[in-house]
Motif scaffolding. Structure first.
Motif, short mmCIF file in Angstrom:
data_model
loop_
_atom_site.label_atom_id
_atom_site.label_comp_id
_atom_site.label_asym_id
_atom_site.label_seq_id
_atom_site.Cartn_x
_atom_site.Cartn_y
_atom_site.Cartn_z
N ARG A 18 157.56 2.29 79.05
CA ARG A 18 156.60 3.03 78.26
C ARG A 18 156.61 2.53 76.81
O ARG A 18 157.67 2.38 76.20
N PHE B 237 155.84 2.82 72.74
CA PHE B 237 155.71 3.78 71.65
C PHE B 237 155.57 3.00 70.35
O PHE B 237 156.28 2.01 70.14
N GLU C 218 156.11 9.25 67.55
CA GLU C 218 155.48 9.28 68.87
C GLU C 218 156.54 9.39 69.96
O GLU C 218 156.39 10.14 70.93
N HIS D 259 157.26 12.64 72.72
CA HIS D 259 157.43 12.49 74.17
C HIS D 259 158.81 12.96 74.62
O HIS D 259 158.95 13.65 75.63
N TYR D 260 159.82 12.61 73.85
CA TYR D 260 161.20 12.92 74.22
C TYR D 260 161.46 14.42 74.26
O TYR D 260 162.26 14.90 75.06
N GLU E 165 159.51 16.57 75.38
CA GLU E 165 158.98 17.06 76.65
C GLU E 165 159.73 16.50 77.84
O GLU E 165 159.97 17.20 78.82
N GLU E 166 160.09 15.24 77.78
CA GLU E 166 160.75 14.58 78.91
C GLU E 166 161.89 13.72 78.39
O GLU E 166 161.68 12.64 77.86
#
Length: 242
Positions: free
Chosen positions: A38, A40, A45, A49-50, A52-53
């Motif tokens: 992925r 970034f 950014e 994301h981190y 959340e997942e």
């Protein structure tokens, strides 16, 4: 054994992200691993994301970025995650000491060669195997690090996800599909609402998965063949099918 890894590439230069992602993909293909890579383009950014997942295994991280730099990002990540393999990418050797202070696996000077990155990714893979993979779950009160090899099964009910380990159960808001992608190899979908850890399965019937400790979960009719084949492939010998 071939493995699944999630690799993040974080750099504020798009060309560098594309280049490093291609090198990481070449490494995975050469080693027979499956990877999800992925991109970034800023630390902010990646952090978004981190939150959340928390599913990243390896992070290729540029040090000199606008906004939050790579060292500051690594410090934040290390507050709760000591298993993430951080590989710093930098154009300046002056930052090397900062990298080691946050537990970076290695630093690579730009331009990065495929040969050198392969060597470092090999080390990262060994470290991940030695420490054991883990997932990070956000519960109502905290973020928990759960070793993958302790997860017996996962179930969904009332729009909530329950992760059942050998001794505990944790509730999170992840989707079962998202959890399946995080766990990767070693788990099998046996029902639209259940995911089973193959290593804990004792035997299966036409409509039930039975674990070593006696716990059971339902097995959907249309999932039987796939679960059966995954079970047999995992153990190869001494498989008991009822």
């Amino acid at each position: 054994m071939n493995m699944n890894y999630k690799i993040a590439v974080c750099d504020d230069e798009a060309e560098q992200v594309e280049y490093l992602a291609a090198l990481a993909g070449d490494w995975a293909e050469c080693r027979g691993n499956r990877v999800c890579i992925r991109p970034f383009y800023s630390a902010e950014e990646f952090l978004f994301h981190y939150e959340e997942e928390k599913d990243c295994d390896i992070l290729l991280l540029d040090i000199e970025m606008r906004g939050i730099n790579g060292v500051e990002l690594a410090k934040r990540l290390r507050e709760e995650n000591d298993a993430l393999q951080i590989i710093f990418i930098t154009g300046y050797p002056d930052f090397i000491a900062d990298g080691y202070e946050v537990g970076a696996l290695h630093y690579l000077l730009k331009p990065v060669s495929g040969e050198k990155l392969n060597q470092v990714l090999d080390r990262a893979e060994k470290n991940l195997g030695r420490k054991g993979r883990a997932v990070f779950l956000r519960t109502a009160k905290e973020v928990r690090r759960i070793p993958v090899d302790s997860i017996v099964y996962v179930e969904v009910f009332s729009h909530k996800l329950m992760v059942h380990t050998l001794h505990d159960a944790y509730e999170t808001k992840l989707s079962i599909t998202g959890m399946e992608e995080m766990l990767g190899e070693g788990f099998v979908r046996c029902h639209r609402s259940y995911l089973a850890g193959i290593s804990f399965i004792d035997h299966i019937t036409k409509n039930t998965v039975v674990f070593d400790d006696g716990r059971t979960i339902p097995l959907a009719r249309n999932a039987y063949e796939g679960v059966n084949q995954a079970f047999i492939a995992y153990y190869k010998e001494d498989v008991r099918i009822v």
